[in-house]
Design a protein around this motif. Structure first.
Motif, mmCIF file in Angstrom:
data_model
loop_
_atom_site.group_PDB
_atom_site.id
_atom_site.type_symbol
_atom_site.label_atom_id
_atom_site.label_comp_id
_atom_site.label_asym_id
_atom_site.label_seq_id
_atom_site.Cartn_x
_atom_site.Cartn_y
_atom_site.Cartn_z
ATOM 1 N N GLU A 63 4.973 -7.520 -9.355
ATOM 2 C CA GLU A 63 4.239 -7.341 -10.616
ATOM 3 C C GLU A 63 2.955 -6.545 -10.452
ATOM 4 O O GLU A 63 2.569 -5.788 -11.338
ATOM 5 N N LEU A 64 2.296 -6.698 -9.312
ATOM 6 C CA LEU A 64 1.039 -5.970 -9.105
ATOM 7 C C LEU A 64 1.258 -4.460 -9.054
ATOM 8 O O LEU A 64 0.434 -3.686 -9.548
ATOM 9 N N LEU A 65 2.375 -4.043 -8.458
ATOM 10 C CA LEU A 65 2.672 -2.611 -8.405
ATOM 11 C C LEU A 65 2.894 -2.054 -9.803
ATOM 12 O O LEU A 65 2.357 -0.998 -10.163
ATOM 13 N N TRP A 66 3.672 -2.736 -10.616
ATOM 14 C CA TRP A 66 3.962 -2.248 -11.962
ATOM 15 C C TRP A 66 2.749 -2.403 -12.886
ATOM 16 O O TRP A 66 2.556 -1.595 -13.794
ATOM 17 N N GLN A 67 1.941 -3.398 -12.639
ATOM 18 C CA GLN A 67 0.702 -3.518 -13.399
ATOM 19 C C GLN A 67 -0.214 -2.334 -13.133
ATOM 20 O O GLN A 67 -0.829 -1.776 -14.055
ATOM 21 N N GLY A 68 -0.294 -1.921 -11.862
ATOM 22 C CA GLY A 68 -1.108 -0.754 -11.528
ATOM 23 C C GLY A 68 -0.590 0.506 -12.185
ATOM 24 O O GLY A 68 -1.372 1.344 -12.656
ATOM 25 N N LEU A 69 0.742 0.680 -12.226
ATOM 26 C CA LEU A 69 1.315 1.854 -12.893
ATOM 27 C C LEU A 69 1.009 1.855 -14.379
ATOM 28 O O LEU A 69 0.681 2.892 -14.963
ATOM 29 N N THR A 110 0.838 -1.209 0.000
ATOM 30 C CA THR A 110 0.000 0.000 0.000
ATOM 31 C C THR A 110 0.868 1.252 0.000
ATOM 32 O O THR A 110 0.599 2.220 -0.715
ATOM 33 N N ILE A 111 1.936 1.237 0.800
ATOM 34 C CA ILE A 111 2.845 2.382 0.849
ATOM 35 C C ILE A 111 3.526 2.581 -0.497
ATOM 36 O O ILE A 111 3.585 3.694 -1.035
ATOM 37 N N LEU A 112 4.015 1.509 -1.099
ATOM 38 C CA LEU A 112 4.739 1.608 -2.364
ATOM 39 C C LEU A 112 3.816 1.963 -3.528
ATOM 40 O O LEU A 112 4.271 2.499 -4.545
ATOM 41 N N CYS A 156 11.516 2.616 -8.836
ATOM 42 C CA CYS A 156 12.821 2.078 -9.244
ATOM 43 C C CYS A 156 13.876 2.340 -8.167
ATOM 44 O O CYS A 156 14.714 1.472 -7.881
ATOM 45 N N LEU A 157 13.833 3.528 -7.574
ATOM 46 C CA LEU A 157 14.775 3.837 -6.507
ATOM 47 C C LEU A 157 14.502 2.961 -5.281
ATOM 48 O O LEU A 157 15.444 2.511 -4.607
ATOM 49 N N ALA A 158 13.230 2.714 -4.989
ATOM 50 C CA ALA A 158 12.887 1.871 -3.847
ATOM 51 C C ALA A 158 13.365 0.439 -4.054
ATOM 52 O O ALA A 158 13.686 -0.260 -3.088
ATOM 53 N N SER A 159 13.405 -0.003 -5.305
ATOM 54 C CA SER A 159 13.855 -1.366 -5.580
ATOM 55 C C SER A 159 15.331 -1.562 -5.247
ATOM 56 O O SER A 159 15.789 -2.688 -5.099
ATOM 57 N N CYS A 160 16.086 -0.478 -5.131
ATOM 58 C CA CYS A 160 17.487 -0.587 -4.720
ATOM 59 C C CYS A 160 17.607 -0.994 -3.255
ATOM 60 O O CYS A 160 18.636 -1.530 -2.836
ATOM 61 N N VAL A 161 16.562 -0.720 -2.474
ATOM 62 C CA VAL A 161 16.567 -1.058 -1.052
ATOM 63 C C VAL A 161 15.713 -2.298 -0.790
ATOM 64 O O VAL A 161 16.132 -3.224 -0.102
ATOM 65 N N TRP A 162 14.497 -2.298 -1.335
ATOM 66 C CA TRP A 162 13.571 -3.421 -1.151
ATOM 67 C C TRP A 162 13.284 -4.045 -2.521
ATOM 68 O O TRP A 162 12.242 -3.780 -3.135
ATOM 69 N N GLN A 163 14.208 -4.839 -2.998
ATOM 70 C CA GLN A 163 14.122 -5.349 -4.364
ATOM 71 C C GLN A 163 12.896 -6.222 -4.579
ATOM 72 O O GLN A 163 12.170 -6.067 -5.563
ATOM 73 N N ASP A 164 12.643 -7.134 -3.651
ATOM 74 C CA ASP A 164 11.510 -8.047 -3.819
ATOM 75 C C ASP A 164 10.176 -7.307 -3.761
ATOM 76 O O ASP A 164 9.244 -7.615 -4.515
ATOM 77 N N LEU A 165 10.082 -6.333 -2.866
ATOM 78 C CA LEU A 165 8.826 -5.597 -2.716
ATOM 79 C C LEU A 165 8.573 -4.664 -3.894
ATOM 80 O O LEU A 165 7.492 -4.650 -4.475
ATOM 81 N N ALA A 166 9.575 -3.866 -4.254
ATOM 82 C CA ALA A 166 9.380 -2.834 -5.277
ATOM 83 C C ALA A 166 9.306 -3.403 -6.684
ATOM 84 O O ALA A 166 8.857 -2.711 -7.600
ATOM 85 N N ASN A 167 9.749 -4.641 -6.888
ATOM 86 C CA ASN A 167 9.654 -5.267 -8.211
ATOM 87 C C ASN A 167 8.413 -6.138 -8.349
ATOM 88 O O ASN A 167 8.296 -6.898 -9.320
#
Length: 319
Positions: free
Chosen positions: A105-111, A81-83, A92-103
């Protein structure tokens, strides 16, 4: 002697009342501790009402991370929800810290779907190695290409399997996308009248007041800056679509597509007249009613008056 006895008596009185230097500091110290205790208790009571905030603060790993919340320590649904509030760059910047969370598929599908509402690939079985993050990058690249050269942009989408080579699919893509440059889009639609026809049919003007429907139409299909054949084509297509969406209203008012065409032109001219700073003598409501009824005699005076009021209060129909 008398002054010395007075000072001794006065010091004893102050000590008895607790106002000596040491006593004053002691009492002040106690008051501060009590205040901090009340504040801490109040804060915890507030935290119990919104327990998420209290537990977020407890997820710090060490003192070096004070004020920095580790999303991996939170429940997954809360982390997503936060991401979900981040744009593509921040994700993309968040994926440098939380790779599994920020990558995820549901997040990128929503974008993808919030920016490009329709793509042919959404309704197909995804190919091997497909990811919505990669699709987002391709959609962004294709949009930039379209804004430089519309034909090359559409060909790019087709070459990547994002769009089918169909006027209806291209029209749906344009209708649900807000990242395309309107000037380039106007040039493209002027050349691709088959796509324009399908784009017009995607509009639903049912139960809409004529000026409001015209505004919505020109928000998706921008009007040319000068009069010409393309503007006439747009108004003609709009008039037929408006009548098709409101058959009962057309019968009640006795309007035909030709009459709606005349009203649309009158509304555009009135918009220019009322909003242009170069026009000093603005058209009055009486003049607009008289001029419009000369061109379309079957239209009631009250209806034309309402048209004038709408433009006067809301503004240009093609702004």
């Amino acid at each position: 002697m008398g002054q010395g006895l007075w000072r001794v008596a006065r010091n004893q009185q102050l000590q008895h009342q607790g106002y000596s230097g040491q006593g004053y500091l002691t009492r002040e110290h106690g008051r501060r501790i009590a205040t901090n205790s009340v504040s801490s208790t109040s804060h915890r009571k507030q935290a119990q009402g919104g327990i998420d905030i209290y537990h977020l603060l407890k997820t710090r790993k060490s003192k070096e991370q004070e004020g920095f919340i580790n999303l991996e320590m939170l429940p997954p649904e809360l982390s997503f929800t936060i991401l979900s509030y981040l744009n593509a760059t921040d994700l993309c910047l968040a994926s440098c810290v939380w790779q599994d969370l920020a990558n995820d598929e549901l997040l990128w599908q929503g974008l993808c779907k919030s920016t490009w509402g329709h793509c042919s690939i959404y309704n197909k079985n995804p190919p091997l190695g497909f990811s919505f993050r990669k699709l987002y990058m391709q959609l962004d690249e294709g949009s930039l290409t379209f804004n430089a050269n519309p034909d090359e942009g559409v060909n790019y989408f087709m070459s990547k399997g994002i769009l089918d080579d169909s006027p209806k699919e291209i029209a749906k893509f344009i209708f649900c996308t807000r990242t395309l440059n309107w000037k380039k889009l106007r040039i493209y639609l002027d050349e691709r009248r088959d796509v324009l026809d399908d784009l017009v049919t995607l509009h639903n003007f049912r139960n809409q007041f004529l000026p409001n429907a015209l505004r919505e139409f020109f928000r998706h299909i921008h009007a040319p800056e000068e009069r010409g054949e393309y503007l006439e084509t747009l108004i003609t297509k709009f008039s037929h679509r408006f009548c098709a969406c409101n058959p009962d209203l057309m019968r009640e008012l006795g309007l035909s597509p030709d009459a709606v065409y005349v009203l649309c032109y009158s509304l555009i001219l009135l918009s220019i007249d009322l909003t242009s700073p170069h026009v000093k003598n603005k058209m009055s409501k009486r003049e607009f009613i008289r001029n419009t009824r000369r061109a379309a005699q079957n239209i009631s005076e009250d209806f034309v008056g309402h048209l004038y009021d709408n433009i006067y209060l809301i503004g240009h129909v093609a702004a």
